[in-house]
Design an enzyme around this catalytic site. Sequence first.
Site, PDB file in Angstrom:
ATOM      1  N   SER A 185       1.246  -0.770  -0.069  1.00  0.00           N
ATOM      2  CA  SER A 185      -0.068   0.119   0.031  1.00  0.00           C
ATOM      3  C   SER A 185       0.876   1.384   0.091  1.00  0.00           C
ATOM      4  O   SER A 185       1.836   1.085  -0.520  1.00  0.00           O
ATOM      5  CB  SER A 185      -1.074  -0.110   0.708  1.00  0.00           C
ATOM      6  N   ASN A 186       0.396   2.488   0.453  1.00  0.00           N
ATOM      7  CA  ASN A 186       0.832   3.339   0.140  1.00  0.00           C
ATOM      8  C   ASN A 186       1.137   4.498   1.224  1.00  0.00           C
ATOM      9  O   ASN A 186      -0.275   4.551   1.882  1.00  0.00           O
ATOM     10  CB  ASN A 186       1.100   4.214  -0.807  1.00  0.00           C
ATOM     11  N   ASP A 187       1.073   5.496   1.610  1.00  0.00           N
ATOM     12  CA  ASP A 187       1.124   6.750   3.022  1.00  0.00           C
ATOM     13  C   ASP A 187      -0.460   8.097   2.696  1.00  0.00           C
ATOM     14  O   ASP A 187      -0.311   8.228   3.458  1.00  0.00           O
ATOM     15  CB  ASP A 187       2.474   7.815   2.757  1.00  0.00           C
TER      16      ASP A 187
ATOM     17  N   ALA B   5      -4.210   7.252  -4.503  1.00  0.00           N
ATOM     18  CA  ALA B   5      -3.196   7.128  -5.179  1.00  0.00           C
ATOM     19  C   ALA B   5      -3.999   5.995  -4.387  1.00  0.00           C
ATOM     20  O   ALA B   5      -3.601   4.149  -4.307  1.00  0.00           O
ATOM     21  CB  ALA B   5      -2.150   7.250  -3.576  1.00  0.00           C
TER      22      ALA B   5
END
Length: 222
Positions: free
Chosen positions: A29-31, A96
Site C-alpha cells: 500500500s502507500n501513505d 493513490a
Amino acid sequence: AKPQDLAGKKVLVTAGPTRERIDPVRFISNDSSGKMGYAVAEAARDRGAEVCLVSGPTNLPAPPGVTIVRVESVQQMLEAVLQRMADSDVIIKTAAVSDYRPKTVAMHKLKKQGELTLELEKAPDILQTVGQSKTHQFVVGFAAETEELLTYAKDKLERKNLDMIVANNVLMDGAGMGTDTNVVTILTRDGEVVPLEKMSKREVAEKIWDAVIAKQSARAIS
Ligand code: C5P
C-alpha cells in the site's frame, strides 16, 4: 450557507490508498490518508452535488450525506468507478492507486524462508480507462510527484485524456500525503496553469470545484 453551484450535478470522487494483497495477512500500500479526496467530496456535497465517494481503506469517518463505497484493491476500485461512470457528470480521482500488484496472491500465509522475490505486474490504470472512454464527463486527475512536477502533470493530462489535473509536490513542506494542508497547481486542458498558495485541503477542494465550474460553464457556452 454555501452557494449551491453544484446543485443537480452527480459527482464521483475516489480517495485513499489501495491495498494489493500478497497473502491473507500482508499487502502493498502507500501513505495516502484519504484527506484530500474526502475534502473534495464534502465540498461538493456542501455545494449541492449528489456525491459518491469510492474510498480505499482510511481512518476517516464516512462523510454524512455522501454515498460511500468502500473498496480495497485497484480491481475493486476500477469496478466501482466503471459501474457509476455513465451516471456521473464530474469524476475526480484523488486516490493513490497502486501502480503494481503481486502477480499471484498466495492462498495461505507465506512461510519465512531465505530470500523471497515478489513478482509484480502492472495494475490497471483507472484514470486512463476513464479518460479514454469518457463521453460527457468532466474528468479530473491528481499528480503527486517528487520532481519535474509540471512536466509530468502536463504529460499525464494529455496521456490520460483528462480535462484537468491537480499537481502537488509531495516532498514540499505542508503538501501531500497525511498533512491537513496542500500546495497544488491546477492545470487545464486549454493550457491554463494556476499555482495556489499553501492552504487547507478543504480550501484546495473549494478551489478545484471553482475551477471545474468555470471550465464547465465555458464549455457549455462555447
Ligand atoms: O500516473 P499516476 O499514477 O501518477 O497518476 C495519478 C492519477 O492517476 C491520480 O488521479 C490517480 O488517482 C490515478 N490513477 C488511477 N489508476 C492507477 C494509477 C493512478 O486511477 N492505476
